[in-house]
Design a protein around this motif. Structure first.
Motif, mmCIF file in Angstrom:
data_model
loop_
_atom_site.group_PDB
_atom_site.id
_atom_site.type_symbol
_atom_site.label_atom_id
_atom_site.label_comp_id
_atom_site.label_asym_id
_atom_site.label_seq_id
_atom_site.Cartn_x
_atom_site.Cartn_y
_atom_site.Cartn_z
ATOM 1 N N SER A 136 38.963 31.998 34.073
ATOM 2 C CA SER A 136 37.745 32.526 34.705
ATOM 3 C C SER A 136 36.502 32.187 33.897
ATOM 4 C CB SER A 136 37.853 34.050 34.849
ATOM 5 O OG SER A 136 38.986 34.402 35.600
ATOM 6 N N THR A 170 41.082 32.562 40.334
ATOM 7 C CA THR A 170 40.112 32.565 39.244
ATOM 8 C C THR A 170 38.887 33.399 39.592
ATOM 9 O OG1 THR A 170 40.835 30.340 38.641
ATOM 10 C CG2 THR A 170 38.749 31.081 37.723
ATOM 11 N N PHE A 206 32.426 34.289 41.002
ATOM 12 C CA PHE A 206 33.263 35.480 40.907
ATOM 13 C C PHE A 206 33.021 36.350 42.134
ATOM 14 C CE2 PHE A 206 32.588 34.114 36.548
ATOM 15 C CZ PHE A 206 33.915 33.988 36.127
#
Length: 753
Positions: free
Chosen positions: A300, A441, A405
């Motif tokens: 990430s 991710t 994200f």
């Protein structure tokens, strides 16, 4: 005002003086008190000083910082490995800022007069003596009487932090560390000295002591808070050496304190600034810090730096590669250390055993993309025309890349993507797997809620005939498990249903995957028992690789379920199968790993290397151009080589023949006549060396040798064939030999083992 009122106010005033004086420690460590102070004595001015704090603006901070009792052994925190506060005491200390005058009075009340007087001496030797005495006093001071803010403010007394003698400066930094370790040190007190500490971090002679002081403050005030302050101060000072050493200190502190509470977003801009610095030491420190953060955040973290130049991104990737396979060290400082004697909660145990990122990933800023997943996009992904489907998948990938994200809200997208995992066009299957890796991710641990809908169907792809597709599916599966842990995958009957599919590729991949991941778990859901019947079936699979994977998986299943449960489950098997499976269970029990002992030694490597879908897609695209659905033909299976125990089509037919004629006497003689016993020869040799069996050395066979041979042949020869071979009628021997001759081209392979 009458006399009664005057007397009343006078009594209140005296009580306040007495209350404050009781908390004063005179020079020499003696307690002071209003009733013991004689007029004209040297102690009188010091006993009167705290009385001024009885006024409203001053009273509250003194009571919070000075008068709260706390037990502690004198000198216990002076050393580098000394423990600070009580175990479990993590409540934040709140303190208002005191004036310089009040701090001087409070410090003078606990420090010797000679120490205070020589702090600003022009003679460095006197300043050194003063700091030595200062250090000795705070090291032995009763914690309940330590005015932390006042003491650290005294260190700024001229020449303060501009001190030129490194010995004096080192002692000042040590005093800060001891006060932070032993006292009720607040963020207010920390703010008094942080700027000065950061200025000294890059100093050749004092840098180490400055880092120790920062670490001590981190334990008192939390690393999450001090790290943000320190990094901001370092990059505001524009000193390359300080910036590099601050990043180095932070990387080490993360390993000591752990990553809980760290605000990733607060560091990213500073790290990007450091990566673009002209000073190589700063860039090196920044990359090293990213390597440490990668231990906790995984892939990430890379998403924050995808816009960097290719050369810099290559350096970051190299650092990340170094961290592959490593686990973060156990925290030794901070709240984790202070609660070290307490038992962990069940939830934290589950997170640890699953290997998920837990609440660490919750600190990342996430975007809700549900409004960007439009009906038109979903419709395109499910369109009949492969070109439109591909266009829809491209749009999905673009949304994920832009958001970086994301929150778990995806609307109808998961169900539509599930359909693409079984797409007739393998290029679209690989593209879908690539998108699912992006999701893992981008979404982090919240991905758990999509395991049943979208995660389990990836397991079906493991049965694909193409190596590249299977490898991409395994890479996707592992990327999901990295975020979710294993628990969700084992709950319910979905996994057992997948194992029931008579697909050798799927069974090999799933069993190999389980053999790797199950040993890392402390406990498993009870639903894992549902996988035992298909596991037993795999032990007798026609494919030798499936049988090998099943045998490797037996010990790790047993470590969680126990021998008794698995042995009881054999009761539903046919008698011939039961005997073989029970024998394998006995063998597995001997090599069963202990719980939480890490991956079992016998755990196999994955059958095919995990290849990212993007790379697999690129490789496949070179040989398979996008074509219309109607023209997509399923690839033909590669010719299978004959493997030990895996009979080809012809061999299977011959092995399944009824070799001894026709009629009722042939009932029960169907099926293969030979069964491979893994490592059978090795086990026999081992038994011979340990004198458990008779060595095959005789002039004429005695009865005990005949019985031993029967026992050794039972697991690998069909029951009816063994009866024929050991019959007293020679004609039965001839029939048995003829049956073996019919399958001779394939049987000899088994006998080699």
């Amino acid at each position: 005002m009458d006399k009664i009122q005057v007397c009343f106010l006078h009594a209140i005033f005296l009580s306040k003086i007495k209350e404050s004086a009781d908390n004063v420690e005179l020079a020499g460590g003696k307690k002071g008190g209003a009733e013991k102070v004689k007029p004209g004595s040297k102690a009188q001015p010091q006993s009167e000083a705290p009385a001024k704090l009885s006024r409203p603006p001053k009273k509250a901070p003194v009571s919070k910082d000075v008068s709260v009792a706390k037990k502690g052994k004198p000198g216990a925190a002076g050393g580098p490995g000394a423990k600070s506060k009580k175990p479990g005491e993590t409540k934040e200390i709140v303190e208002t800022e005191l004036s310089v005058e009040v701090c001087d009075e409070l410090a003078a009340a606990v420090l010797p007069a000679s120490c205070v007087k020589m702090l600003d001496s022009s003679n460095w030797k006197e300043r050194l003596a003063s700091m030595e005495e200062f250090y000795k006093v705070v090291e032995q001071m009763d914690i309940s009487e330590m005015p932390c803010q006042a003491l650290v403010r005294m260190l700024a007394k001229k020449p303060g932090w501009k001190e030129t003698n490194f010995q004096v400066m080192q002692l000042k930094l040590q005093v800060v560390a001891v006060v932070a370790q032993r006292g009720r040190f607040s963020k207010t007190s920390a703010s008094v000295v942080l700027d000065a500490l950061v200025e000294k971090v890059g100093d050749v002679k004092c840098g180490g002591k400055a880092k120790d002081a920062l670490t001590a403050i981190g334990e008192a005030c939390s690393l999450s808070w001090i790290s943000e302050q320190v990094v901001s101060l370092a990059f505001a000072q524009k000193n390359p050496k300080n910036q590099a050493e601050t990043l180095n200190w932070l990387a080490n502190a993360m390993k000591e304190f752990g990553f809980t509470g760290i605000n990733v977003k607060a560091f990213i801009n500073h790290v990007k600034t450091a990566l673009g610095a002209s000073n190589p030491a700063i860039r090196t420190a920044a990359i090293s810090l990213l390597g440490t953060m990668y231990l906790y955040m995984g892939a990430s973290l890379r998403m924050f730096f995808e816009d960097e130049k290719a050369a810099l991104l290559a350096q970051i990737d190299t650092e990340f590669d170094k961290m592959q396979g490593q686990t973060p060290p156990t925290p030794t400082r901070g709240s984790t250390k202070r609660t070290g004697g307490q038992e962990e909660g069940e939830e934290s145990k589950e997170q640890e055993e699953e290997g998920s990122a837990g609440d660490i990933m919750d600190f990342l800023p996430r975007t809700d993309i549900s409004d960007k997943i439009t009906e038109d996009m979903v419709s395109k992904v499910g369109d009949k025309n492969w070109k439109i489907r591909k266009e829809g998948l491209n749009e999905v990938a673009a949304v994920l890349s832009e958001a970086k994200f994301i929150k778990p809200s995806l609307g109808d997208l998961p169900i539509t993507l599930k359909g693409r995992l079984t797409d007739s066009n393998k290029i679209l299957v690989l593209q879908t797997l690539s998108i699912m890796q992006q999701m893992a991710t981008a979404m982090g641990p919240s991905l758990k809620q999509h395991v049943k809908t979208l995660g389990i169907p990836v397991i079906t792809v493991l049965g694909d005939i193409k190596n590249t597709v299977r490898a991409a599916a395994m890479a996707t599966l592992n990327s999901w498990v990295e975020q979710t842990g294993m628990k969700e995958w084992l709950e319910g009957e979905e996994l057992s249903e997948e194992l029931k599919r008579e697909n050798p590729f799927l069974r090999q991949e799933v069993l190999g995957w389980l053999a790797v991941h199950l040993p890392t778990m402390r406990s498993v859901p009870s639903d894992l028992m549902l996988c035992v019947p298909p596991l037993f079936g795999c032990l007798e699979d026609r494919n030798v690789d499936v049988r090998k994977r099943a045998q490797d998986a037996l010990p790790v299943f047993m470590m969680h379920l126990g021998f008794d449960k698995m042995n009881k489950a054999t009761g539903k098997l046919k008698p011939a199968s039961k005997d073989q499976v029970v024998a394998m269970l006995d063998k597995a029990r001997a090599v069963m790993p202990a719980k939480s002992a890490g991956p079992a030694k016998a755990a196999p490597t994955m059958p095919v290397a995990s290849v990212p879908p993007a790379k697999a897609l690129a490789a496949l695209s070179k040989t398979q151009a996008p074509i219309e659905d109607s023209a997509v033909a399923e690839p033909k299976a590669d010719p299978k080589k004959v493997k030990p125990g895996a009979l080809p089509a012809k061999g299977k037919a011959v092995a399944g023949k009824k070799p001894l004629g026709k009629g009722k006497e042939e009932e029960g003689k169907s099926g293969p006549i030979f069964t491979l016993v893994p490592n059978g020869k090795d086990l026999r040799v081992k038994d011979e060396k340990s004198l458990k069996v008779l060595k095959w050395n005789f002039g004429s066979p005695r009865d005990e040798y005949v019985e031993q041979l029967k026992v050794q042949m039972a697991p690998c020869v069909a029951k009816w064939l063994q009866e024929e071979l050991f019959s007293h009628d020679f004609q039965h021997h001839i029939k048995a030999i003829n049956s073996m001759i019919e399958v001779r081209p394939y049987a000899y392979i088994d006998f080699q083992h």
